[in-house]
Design an enzyme around this catalytic site. Structure first.
Site, mmCIF file in Angstrom:
data_model
loop_
_atom_site.group_PDB
_atom_site.id
_atom_site.type_symbol
_atom_site.label_atom_id
_atom_site.label_comp_id
_atom_site.label_asym_id
_atom_site.label_seq_id
_atom_site.Cartn_x
_atom_site.Cartn_y
_atom_site.Cartn_z
ATOM 1 N N ASP A 334 0.856 -1.182 0.000
ATOM 2 C CA ASP A 334 0.000 0.000 0.000
ATOM 3 C C ASP A 334 0.900 1.243 0.000
ATOM 4 O O ASP A 334 2.112 1.156 0.186
ATOM 5 C CB ASP A 334 -0.950 -0.023 1.212
ATOM 6 C CG ASP A 334 -2.190 0.845 0.976
ATOM 7 O OD1 ASP A 334 -2.174 1.681 0.048
ATOM 8 O OD2 ASP A 334 -3.174 0.699 1.720
ATOM 9 N N GLU A 541 -10.304 7.068 4.735
ATOM 10 C CA GLU A 541 -9.261 6.482 5.594
ATOM 11 C C GLU A 541 -9.295 7.069 7.015
ATOM 12 O O GLU A 541 -10.358 7.350 7.559
ATOM 13 C CB GLU A 541 -7.895 6.617 4.923
ATOM 14 C CG GLU A 541 -7.885 5.917 3.563
ATOM 15 C CD GLU A 541 -6.510 5.816 2.928
ATOM 16 O OE1 GLU A 541 -5.511 5.668 3.637
ATOM 17 O OE2 GLU A 541 -6.441 5.866 1.681
#
Ligand code: BGC
Ligand code: BGC
Length: 867
Positions: A334, A541
């Site tokens: 990621d 997020e």
């Protein structure tokens, strides 16, 4: 620490679809001793808990031979280039020609040429340029086609005019795997139209705590449903049988491996402290489904498992995922995720590669040093050559399977550049169907003897609330920008707001809709009922992490609006937009009917399809959606799942009413127990917080600043990374101008009418600005401007500046209508970097915290404010 240690082997076995062997019973009891620390949870003896060989894509000997031949021709530099993934904002076509990266991505809110309105053909042009540069062997000696990854997580969210489907939580509510498959296939087509071949979806997180800001990326708190959905999504996106990875499909990515939704306190990127049976049996189910369907890439997660970062976990990435589950595709890291592994930085991380990450995602400038450092690490043996070869083989294998070596540049591939596919009417119809199926009815009390819903198509309806005609709010995060903020309806051409859908449905039935965002009742309109659309503002997020699940804690603006409607004696339907269930007892009580609509995306008309009936109030469609998560009964519920200490729920998992059921809800307890107003209001904290946006300009006009790199005339603004991505903005003004955090609606800041409240911000500057005038702006011409130039320290270091609110000369009523809590005017040639803007409590003055104690306030003014 909350652990569930009492699962039986039979339960786990059935969850994993395994036949339970005696051996696994032993393995489980090995992990089922009460853990006191990381070590005992980590008994890495439990491979039996994972289904062996669930990934079953057959080995193709001819393809493997080609992989071997290609690999044998590659130099060390060429191999390392395959495993590094830069981002289009920060590397060029020339960099691609020189280095020959194996892949690249565009992050959330990143577009070709920084143009958010780029057309399909512009995307394809960039894809082609990158392809040609990668195939040009003149500088790097290699001709390996690259792939391009994008976050099409609810449709192709970075593309102007794309179809945006409901976020995953809404899709979970539909319980319809067929729909998921169709959505994935449709998304693949829109992605193909832009010349892109790889999608970073599906997220298969099992969300165990609704405080997590990514809760809406999870389908449901149901491992079996996630397993089925993962299969369906991968089948739709990658194709199957003869259509597997053909030109109509794209690569899919199951993410984020593993346990991203299980972190303590729902902390984004936090630590998932569970035993291995839970990791496999709960959090692993999405991977079981995706791998069984042949997903070709898996993304490593930011989170840790019992203290160990996933990006550094050889056990989970290599022993479990690759060896035990049998995955022969690519593990992609990621966003700079490797940099958080102990001993690593963004620019160097042998440990992640050795653990099993095959591609390091390296946005910003990180790739520039990561590339030579990784070459050096292979030369020194810190990364074994065999590990590098394995990673490159995986990449080549997936590229061959995906047809990248077929000799066609992106523009020559099926659908490329076909602008008609972006937001195609059939795609929108599918999204609209998904919206309709995702709605969950939580209350439908009788008004004058009959349930309020469905609404007669001949009715006169006043539609109120910030969400009513607000595509950004109904779309949520990952929509044109990473956070989904800093955009307006104009950024979503072709989309339909909830109001527009209601308006159409009522027009067709002889009724009438009227929009009144602030909830005031127009003098010339007598509504039969009111429909309020409100809820969470966009986030993505960690920016969406919450301390508590109470909706609008300390600032019940929407409740006040609903109460005004009730006071006027009008029946009220509420449509709640949110990325998760929240505690809304007062709002439920204030409404006659209440519908959870999640984050529906671009096709708001799906709401009217279910809420508006025919002329006789007969439903045109019923409520199919059911709750994908339990709904919290108390404000301090954290939405945590733990079977040993279940939390009281107002509604259970998969509950929800329809037009056949009695959906009457009695008055609920409203005591929140958490009534204290927050002492801090974040304006720009990591991201710009809704409702605020950033604008730059002067008296002749203010311009909305987009995320990333923004330029308008003499003013430029760039998002930069201070502690985390995009948490600071760098302003460079070649001409005098103002930067302003503002909103189109005034905000009530009266609760900050006290002596100790300040406007705080972090700033760093290299030289003293020629001009620095600070103000807070409210409706009309109010307040005063403060000259800051003499107070700013120009040594390039970050400092916090705190300005007492009293300095802005706003009376208490003016503080009730603030359009801009911070406007700063700079002179020509001035530059400064700004972060962390908030209204807060004054701290102690120090070298690092500059408290402007005197600001020309009169004694009388200062005395007038309460403490
Ligand atoms: C990017 C997003 C990315 C995020 C990582 C942002 O700057 O635009 O795509 O996911 O950083 O946290
Ligand atoms: C997110 C991923 C995303 C990536 C690229 C990260 O911050 O966690 O889900 O795919 O950025 O944008």
């Amino acid at each position: 620490m909350r652990l569930r240690l009492s699962r039986t082997a039979a339960v786990i076995g059935s969850v994993l679809g395994l036949t339970v062997a005696a051996a696994s019973t032993t393995a489980i009891s090995a992990t089922s001793t009460v853990a006191t620390g990381t070590e005992s949870l980590h008994s890495k003896t439990s491979l039996d808990l994972w289904p062996q060989g669930v990934y079953r894509v057959p080995v193709d000997a001819a393809l493997e031979a080609r992989v071997g031949t290609l690999l044998a021709q590659m130099s060390l530099e060429q191999k390392v280039a395959q495993i590094i993934q830069p981002e289009i904002r920060d590397f060029s076509v020339e960099d691609m020609r020189r280095v020959g990266f194996g892949s690249f991505l565009n992050g959330g809110g990143s577009f070709p040429g920084n143009n958010s309105q780029a057309r399909a053909s512009d995307w394809v042009t960039l894809a082609d340029a990158m392809y040609e540069a990668a195939m040009d062997a003149s500088l790097d000696g290699a001709a390996i086609p690259p792939f391009w990854g994008t976050d099409a997580v609810h449709g192709h969210g970075n593309v102007f005019g794309a179809t945006l489907f409901p976020h995953n939580i809404g899709l979970g509510a539909t319980q319809n795997p067929g729909l998921i498959k169709a959505i994935a296939a449709t998304t693949a087509r829109e992605v193909r139209a832009t010349g892109i071949d790889w999608v970073f979806a599906p997220t298969v997180a099992l969300v165990d705590n609704l405080r997590w800001g990514r809760s809406y990326e999870g389908y449901a708190r149901d491992p079996q449903l996630i397993e089925r959905y993962a299969r369906a999504f991968v089948a739709g996106m990658q194709g199957e049988g003869d259509s597997w990875l053909d030109g109509a499909h794209t690569l899919a990515t199951a993410k984020h491996f593993i346990g991203d939704g299980g972190t303590e306190n729902g902390d984004d990127r936090g630590d998932t402290r569970v035993d291995e049976a839970t990791l496999a049996g709960r959090h692993g189910q999405g991977y079981v489904g995706a791998l069984a369907q042949g997903v070709q890439t898996v993304m490593a997660s930011f989170n840790s498992w019992n203290g160990e970062k996933l990006h550094g976990s050889h056990y989970l990435l290599t022993e479990v995922l690759k060896n035990r589950l049998g995955f022969d595709g690519v593990v992609v890291g990621d966003w700079l995720g490797h940099g958080f592994v102990p001993g690593c930085s963004y620019e160097r991380c042998a440990a992640a590669i050795n653990a099993g990450v095959d591609i390091l995602m390296a946005p910003g400038d990180s790739w520039k040093a990561l590339y030579p450092n990784t070459i050096a690490d292979v030369k020194s043996g810190a990364v074994p050559a065999s590990r590098l070869d394995d990673a490159v083989k995986r990449i080549l294998r997936v590229k061959l399977r995906a047809g990248l070596f077929d000799g066609l540049s992106p523009s020559k591939r099926p659908f490329a550049g076909d602008a008609s596919l972006i937001g195609h009417p059939e795609h929108r119809a599918l999204a609209r169907q998904a919206v309709a199926e995702s709605l969950v009815l939580l209350k439908n009390n009788p008004v004058e003897g009959a349930p309020l819903l469905p609404i007669k198509s001949s009715a006169r309806v006043l539609v109120i609330g910030e969400g009513a005609d607000n595509i950004p709010q109904q779309a949520g995060g990952w929509s044109m920008t990473w956070q989904g903020t800093e955009v307006t309806n104009a950024d979503f051409p072709g989309a339909t707001s909830i109001f527009a859908g209601i308006d159409d449905a009522l027009k067709a039935g002889g009724g009438e809709a009227r929009l009144s965002v602030d909830g005031s009742i127009p003098a010339d309109f007598t509504p039969d009922l009111v429909l309020a659309v409100f809820g969470e503002s966009p986030y993505a997020e960690g920016n969406g992490d919450l301390d508590n699940l109470e909706y609008q804690r300390g600032d019940k603006r929407d409740l006040a609006m609903l109460k005004r409607i009730r006071a006027a004696g009008l029946p009220l339907v509420s449509v709640f937009l949110s990325g998760r269930p929240l505690w809304v007892n007062p709002e439920l009580n204030a409404s006659d009917a209440f519908v959870a609509a999640w984050l529906p995306g671009s096709e708001g008309a799906g709401v009217a399809d279910v809420l508006i009936g025919d002329k006789h109030a007969k439903p045109r469609a019923d409520f199919i959606g059911r709750l994908p998560f339990p709904w919290p009964a108390t404000p301090d519920a954290d939405g945590w799942h733990h079977e040993d200490k279940p939390q009281a729920s107002l509604f259970e998992l998969w509950q929800g009413f329809d037009y056949q059921s009695n959906a009457t809800l009695a008055t609920l307890d409203e005591s929140s127990g958490a009534e204290t107003a927050p002492s801090r209001l974040a304006i720009f904290d990591k991201a710009i917080k809704a409702p605020w946006h950033l604008a730059v300009g002067d008296d002749s006009g203010m311009h909305r600043v987009g995320a990333g790199v923004w330029q308008q005339g003499a003013w430029s603004v760039r998002s930069i990374n201070r502690e985390v991505q995009e948490d600071a903005r760098r302003f460079s003004f070649a001409a005098a101008g103002s930067l302003s955090f503002r909103d189109d609606f005034p905000m009530d800041l009266r609760r900050f009418y006290r002596k100790t409240a300040v406007l705080g911000f972090d700033a760093a500057l290299e030289s003293v600005p020629t001009q620095a005038e600070l103000s807070m702006q409210c409706e009309g011409n109010c307040g005063q401007t403060l000259n800051l130039a003499g107070s700013l320290v120009a040594d390039a270091k970050w400092r916090r500046y705190q300005v007492p609110l009293g300095c802005f000369g706003l009376g208490v009523n003016e503080l009730g209508r603030v359009f801009s809590p911070m406007t700063l005017t700079l002179g020509a040639g001035d530059a400064l970097t700004l972060a962390n803007v908030a209204i807060e409590e004054a701290g102690a003055a120090s070298a690092a915290n500059i408290l402007l104690a005197e600001c020309g306030q009169t004694q009388a003014e200062a005395e007038a404010m309460p403490r």
